[in-house]
Write a protein that holds these residues in place. Structure first.
Motif, PDB file in Angstrom:
ATOM      1  N   GLU A   1     104.431  27.578 -64.832  1.00 22.47           N
ATOM      2  CA  GLU A   1     103.895  26.318 -65.347  1.00 22.47           C
ATOM      3  C   GLU A   1     104.615  25.900 -66.625  1.00 22.47           C
ATOM      4  OE1 GLU A   1      99.680  26.506 -65.754  1.00 22.47           O
ATOM      5  OE2 GLU A   1      99.343  26.396 -63.578  1.00 22.47           O
TER       6      GLU A   1
ATOM      7  N   SER B   1     104.090  19.712 -63.349  1.00 14.33           N
ATOM      8  CA  SER B   1     103.410  20.751 -64.126  1.00 14.33           C
ATOM      9  C   SER B   1     104.107  22.099 -64.083  1.00 14.33           C
ATOM     10  CB  SER B   1     101.969  20.921 -63.629  1.00 14.33           C
ATOM     11  OG  SER B   1     101.950  21.308 -62.260  1.00 14.33           O
ATOM     12  N   GLY B   2     105.266  22.183 -63.420  1.00 18.32           N
ATOM     13  CA  GLY B   2     105.991  23.450 -63.359  1.00 18.32           C
ATOM     14  C   GLY B   2     106.877  23.499 -62.133  1.00 18.32           C
TER      15      GLY B   2
ATOM     16  N   GLU C   1     108.036  26.022 -58.531  1.00 19.20           N
ATOM     17  CA  GLU C   1     107.781  27.150 -57.630  1.00 19.20           C
ATOM     18  C   GLU C   1     109.121  27.691 -57.153  1.00 19.20           C
ATOM     19  OE1 GLU C   1     106.122  27.875 -53.143  1.00 19.20           O
ATOM     20  OE2 GLU C   1     104.899  26.573 -54.443  1.00 19.20           O
TER      21      GLU C   1
ATOM     22  N   SER D   1     105.377  31.060 -59.163  1.00 17.68           N
ATOM     23  CA  SER D   1     105.437  29.766 -59.835  1.00 17.68           C
ATOM     24  C   SER D   1     105.419  29.954 -61.342  1.00 17.68           C
ATOM     25  CB  SER D   1     104.273  28.872 -59.392  1.00 17.68           C
ATOM     26  OG  SER D   1     103.027  29.456 -59.745  1.00 17.68           O
TER      27      SER D   1
ATOM     28  N   ARG E   1     100.368  18.203 -60.976  1.00 22.89           N
ATOM     29  CA  ARG E   1      98.938  18.227 -61.219  1.00 22.89           C
ATOM     30  C   ARG E   1      98.534  16.915 -61.881  1.00 22.89           C
ATOM     31  NH1 ARG E   1      98.410  22.335 -64.700  1.00 22.89           N
ATOM     32  NH2 ARG E   1      98.317  23.874 -63.029  1.00 22.89           N
TER      33      ARG E   1
ATOM     34  N   LEU F   1     106.086  21.523 -59.050  1.00 16.12           N
ATOM     35  CA  LEU F   1     104.632  21.530 -58.959  1.00 16.12           C
ATOM     36  C   LEU F   1     104.087  20.275 -59.646  1.00 16.12           C
ATOM     37  CD1 LEU F   1     103.952  25.262 -59.927  1.00 16.12           C
ATOM     38  CD2 LEU F   1     104.143  24.281 -57.620  1.00 16.12           C
TER      39      LEU F   1
END
Length: 401
Positions: free
Chosen positions: A147, A136-137, A139, A145, A131, A129
């Protein structure tokens, strides 16, 4: 406190997760498999790997697990022993074979004692992920997901996280194709407990009694060699022709118990960069290692020690990214040195293994050439066993756990 997601519960992933959890950080350890059992896992802890465990406060851990101290190292050419070097080769501790599955399970048990540690087995990561230009993490394949302030990728030589982050792997040397076999114990007590490198008939292999008392055999495939059928009943005899006489006799007697060959593909290299904002790679995800002299598990543990110390002290996102860069800067020189030494070992093995004239000359002159070959071989082993001085942080008595 920072939130960490560690992907991959191998030696690197568990060692860094344990340290971060002990430092009070929320840590989620994600593993695609639900168990640690796998047919092929490196077992040899060199003194440098034992040093890494000592940094984790686990200096005697290997003695509590299924283990066996290696007796030494032998090279056999056309059925004759060229040389034998006994452990511990001047080190304080011998190379020790430890059942890696048991080691990982014990590290997990220690991590689970920490209140902010989460264990997420059976969770396959689908994608990273992002951002605002930062990882940011992750999935999962399930759509859920998770974070994180930093994702730590320890997902092996074929790392999905490395590929998704665009951290290019720079290959070095030629990849290896191995066939790996196991003959279950118990084995005769008089069998030599050394690691045996075998060069005969144009083939290269190895034989060693593992931590649990089974006989582990490897056969190096040549680049243009077809992969034989996994059910080939001739394998026991083909392997026996490589082995020292005592091992060959056992294999011929109990060939029906030999496991089918497992193919192991090894590509050696190093990621151009191990980190990007929000992500750090460790272990084989950052630098796939050759199986030569069992450096994978040792370097992974040492990666985890350095990363745990650096990352646990970081505060902001900027500090985390700076710490990730420092981990790479501290670890890259040792990895580069180990890979160069592994490559030199492999080249020498190929030179002898695939040159019939040289093999038969060495075998015929083994009593004269053996001592010289032994001295040359030993000179290259120091860093492979001990690591590079200063590659790990200094141990202190101020650690709160």
């Amino acid at each position: 406190m920072n939130r960490f997601v560690v992907v991959g519960a191998g030696p690197a992933g568990l060692s860094v997760a344990l340290q971060l959890a002990r430092a009070g950080h929320p840590v989620a350890l994600v593993e695609a498999s639900r168990h640690f059992s796998r047919q092929f896992r490196g077992e040899a802890l060199m003194p440098c790997g034992l040093e890494a465990l000592a940094h984790l406060g686990l200096g005697n851990l290997h003695q509590q697990l299924p283990h066996r101290s290696l007796a030494g190292w032998s090279v056999w050419v056309e059925g004759r022993q060229l040389f034998h070097v006994a452990e511990p080769m001047g080190s304080l501790q011998p190379c020790t074979l430890v059942a890696q599955e048991a080691l990982l399970e014990h590290l997990l048990e220690l991590a689970q004692e920490q209140p902010r540690f989460r264990w997420l087995p059976g969770q396959a990561v689908k994608r990273l992920l992002q951002r605002e230009g930062r990882i940011s993490g992750v999935e999962f394949a399930s759509g859920e997901s998770l974070e994180a302030d930093l994702v730590i990728g320890c997902d092996g030589r074929g790392s999905l996280l490395r590929r998704q982050a665009g951290l290019t792997l720079q290959s070095s040397g030629v990849g290896l194709e191995l066939l790996w076999f196991k003959l279950p114990g118990p084995l005769p007590a008089e069998l030599d407990g050394s690691f045996n490198t075998l060069l005969a008939g144009g083939q290269i292999g190895s034989a060693c009694i593992g931590a649990r008392g089974d006989l582990q055999l490897a056969w190096l495939l040549q680049a243009d060699q077809d992969i034989p059928s996994a059910e080939n009943p001739l394998w026991p005899e083909r392997l026996a022709q490589l082995l020292p006489p005592a091992f060959a006799a056992v294999l011929r007697e109990r060939g029906g118990e030999l496991s089918p060959p497992q193919r192991v593909s090894v590509q050696v290299g190093m990621a151009k960069s191990w980190h990007t904002p929000g992500l750090l790679l460790l272990g084989d995800a950052a630098h796939p290692m050759s199986p030569v002299r069992a450096q994978g598990i040792n370097m992974a543990l040492r990666d985890g020690v350095v990363a745990g110390q650096r990352l646990s002290r970081a505060g902001s996102a900027e500090e985390l990214d700076a710490a990730a860069a420092q981990v790479e800067q501290q670890r890259r020189p040792e990895i580069r040195r180990m890979q160069a030494l592994q490559s030199a070992e492999a080249r020498q093995g190929h030179l002898v293994g695939h040159n019939a004239v040289l093999r038969h000359s060495l075998a015929g002159l083994a009593p004269l050439i053996g001592p010289v070959a032994s001295r040359i071989w030993r000179q290259r082993q120091g860093p492979l066993r001990e690591g590079i001085p200063g590659a790990l942080p200094q141990r202190t008595n101020s650690i709160s756990w």
